[in-house]
Design a protein around this motif. Structure first.
Motif, PDB file in Angstrom:
ATOM      1  N   ALA A 105       0.849  -1.428  -0.502  1.00 51.39           N
ATOM      2  CA  ALA A 105      -0.360   0.015   0.283  1.00 51.39           C
ATOM      3  C   ALA A 105       0.812   0.901   0.376  1.00 51.39           C
ATOM      4  CB  ALA A 105      -1.187   0.107   1.065  1.00 51.39           C
ATOM      5  N   GLN A 108       2.253   1.433  -3.697  1.00 53.75           N
ATOM      6  CA  GLN A 108       1.416   2.140  -4.942  1.00 53.75           C
ATOM      7  C   GLN A 108       0.994   3.362  -4.169  1.00 53.75           C
ATOM      8  OE1 GLN A 108      -0.060   0.339  -6.810  1.00 53.75           O
ATOM      9  NE2 GLN A 108       0.153  -1.646  -6.532  1.00 53.75           N
ATOM     10  N   TYR A 109       1.041   3.801  -2.856  1.00 53.69           N
ATOM     11  CA  TYR A 109       0.253   5.333  -3.041  1.00 53.69           C
ATOM     12  C   TYR A 109       1.658   6.514  -2.913  1.00 53.69           C
ATOM     13  CZ  TYR A 109       0.153   9.552  -0.029  1.00 53.69           C
ATOM     14  OH  TYR A 109      -0.491  10.746   0.292  1.00 53.69           O
ATOM     15  N   ARG A 110       2.778   6.094  -2.855  1.00 54.20           N
ATOM     16  CA  ARG A 110       3.948   6.813  -3.569  1.00 54.20           C
ATOM     17  C   ARG A 110       4.222   6.555  -5.011  1.00 54.20           C
ATOM     18  NH1 ARG A 110       8.772   5.357   1.351  1.00 54.20           N
ATOM     19  NH2 ARG A 110       7.519   6.313   2.657  1.00 54.20           N
ATOM     20  N   ILE A 112       1.222   6.472  -6.843  1.00 48.65           N
ATOM     21  CA  ILE A 112       0.459   7.476  -7.427  1.00 48.65           C
ATOM     22  C   ILE A 112       0.671   9.048  -7.213  1.00 48.65           C
ATOM     23  CG2 ILE A 112      -1.987   8.201  -6.514  1.00 48.65           C
ATOM     24  CD1 ILE A 112      -3.233   5.188  -6.398  1.00 48.65           C
ATOM     25  N   GLN A 113       1.585   9.144  -6.200  1.00 58.75           N
ATOM     26  CA  GLN A 113       1.485  10.645  -5.874  1.00 58.75           C
ATOM     27  C   GLN A 113       2.862  11.312  -7.144  1.00 58.75           C
ATOM     28  OE1 GLN A 113       3.145  10.246  -1.510  1.00 58.75           O
ATOM     29  NE2 GLN A 113       1.923  12.178  -1.581  1.00 58.75           N
ATOM     30  N   VAL A 128      -7.211   8.328 -10.420  1.00 61.20           N
ATOM     31  CA  VAL A 128      -7.373   7.601  -8.719  1.00 61.20           C
ATOM     32  C   VAL A 128      -8.764   6.637  -9.142  1.00 61.20           C
ATOM     33  CG1 VAL A 128      -8.219   7.948  -7.192  1.00 61.20           C
ATOM     34  CG2 VAL A 128      -6.750   9.954  -7.506  1.00 61.20           C
ATOM     35  N   GLN A 132      -7.319   2.833  -8.383  1.00 68.23           N
ATOM     36  CA  GLN A 132      -8.391   2.390  -7.645  1.00 68.23           C
ATOM     37  C   GLN A 132      -8.926   0.978  -8.016  1.00 68.23           C
ATOM     38  OE1 GLN A 132     -12.430   4.150  -6.046  1.00 68.23           O
ATOM     39  NE2 GLN A 132     -12.243   3.560  -4.258  1.00 68.23           N
ATOM     40  N   MET A 158       0.530   3.065   8.178  1.00 69.62           N
ATOM     41  CA  MET A 158       0.657   4.603   7.406  1.00 69.62           C
ATOM     42  C   MET A 158       1.258   5.874   7.476  1.00 69.62           C
ATOM     43  SD  MET A 158       0.234   2.804   4.176  1.00 69.62           S
ATOM     44  CE  MET A 158      -0.368   4.535   3.023  1.00 69.62           C
ATOM     45  N   THR A 162       3.408   7.884   6.544  1.00 70.25           N
ATOM     46  CA  THR A 162       3.499   9.549   5.658  1.00 70.25           C
ATOM     47  C   THR A 162       3.582  10.109   5.972  1.00 70.25           C
ATOM     48  OG1 THR A 162       1.309   8.508   4.880  1.00 70.25           O
ATOM     49  CG2 THR A 162       2.140   7.860   3.935  1.00 70.25           C
ATOM     50  N   ILE A 169      -4.995  10.343   3.814  1.00 69.23           N
ATOM     51  CA  ILE A 169      -4.667  10.232   2.509  1.00 69.23           C
ATOM     52  C   ILE A 169      -5.510   9.948   0.975  1.00 69.23           C
ATOM     53  CG2 ILE A 169      -3.320   8.002   1.057  1.00 69.23           C
ATOM     54  CD1 ILE A 169      -2.036   7.803   3.970  1.00 69.23           C
ATOM     55  N   LEU A 173      -6.567  11.904  -2.212  1.00 64.52           N
ATOM     56  CA  LEU A 173      -6.887  10.367  -3.786  1.00 64.52           C
ATOM     57  C   LEU A 173      -8.280  11.007  -4.353  1.00 64.52           C
ATOM     58  CD1 LEU A 173      -4.674   8.121  -3.014  1.00 64.52           C
ATOM     59  CD2 LEU A 173      -3.885   9.900  -4.026  1.00 64.52           C
TER      60      LEU A 173
END
Length: 234
Positions: A105, A108-110, A112-113, A128, A132, A158, A162, A169, A173
């Motif tokens: 996760a 994936q978040y990093r 996406i950013q 997004v 998703q 998380m 972060t 978060i 998003l």
């Protein structure tokens, strides 16, 4: 919680065992490692970083020189009773189950950013939604199978990584309305998505921090990129 650091432990040896995180540390001359895996430090010295043993291998006068990573030693929390101690080891089992999902996760978040840096608002929303949908297909069942405690540990990890709560978060998003509804659903499952990670004020967080450091130091879990950036502040 008392923290102390051992900084720059230099262990010099050639083909012998040393004490440390493990019973033995194995090192070879640099020419026995793949050339593309060698790195250069800030002083221009070549070295090989052994991820598993958490050591840097240099070479001085033809002999391997091992530099151990900085270790953060964390005292185990003082247990008030046997129930307290049982909870500590119970959390360790939950951490083991959640940690692989957390690593995925976080990455994936990093990603996406990074991918959204140059997008306008409309493109971001479309991107997004697509991500998703893809991630839901891959991980929805695993996330749904988490227990309440595992969900709480996941949310705290998380936040540690972060400096944002899961609520923040989601808001970033998907927007405020989605964040509101997800937080409402979380509270129904006894998970506060706005909760912050604070090992000094929260007993569970104190346990989790101790377990993280112990597992990282012993090599049972691999630190996520940037794990050492988190500083416990009183």
């Amino acid at each position: 919680m008392n923290f102390s650091k051992i900084v720059c432990l230099f262990i010099f040896f050639f083909g012998v065992s040393v004490f440390g995180q493990k019973d033995t540390i194995v090192a070879k001359p640099l020419n026995q490692y793949p050339a593309e895996s060698l790195k250069v430090d800030e002083f221009g010295n070549k070295y090989y970083y052994d991820e598993q043993q958490k050591v840097k291998v240099y070479e001085v006068n033809g002999e391997p020189v091992v530099v151990l990573d900085e270790l953060v030693l964390v005292n185990k929390p003082r247990f008030n009773n046997q129930l307290d101690k049982n909870y500590y080891y119970f959390l360790n089992k939950k951490l083991y189950r959640v940690y692989p999902l957390f690593l995925t996760a976080l990455q994936q978040y990093r990603d996406i950013q990074k991918d959204m840096n140059d997008m306008d608002s409309k493109a971001k929303r479309k991107f997004v939604r697509e991500r998703q949908s893809m991630l839901a297909d891959q991980y929805e069942k695993q996330l749904r199978d988490l227990t309440t405690t595992e969900g709480q540990v996941f949310a705290k990890l998380m936040n540690r990584a972060t400096d944002k709560s899961v609520y923040e978060i989601i808001r970033e998003l998907r927007g405020g309305l989605s964040a509101f509804w997800w937080n409402l659903k979380g509270k129904m499952a006894d998970i506060d998505l706005k909760d912050r990670y604070d090992p000094h004020k929260n007993r569970t967080d104190e346990f989790v921090e101790s377990l993280l450091q112990s597992n990282w130091n012993s090599g049972y879990l691999k630190p996520y990129p940037g794990a050492s950036d988190f500083k416990v502040k009183k």
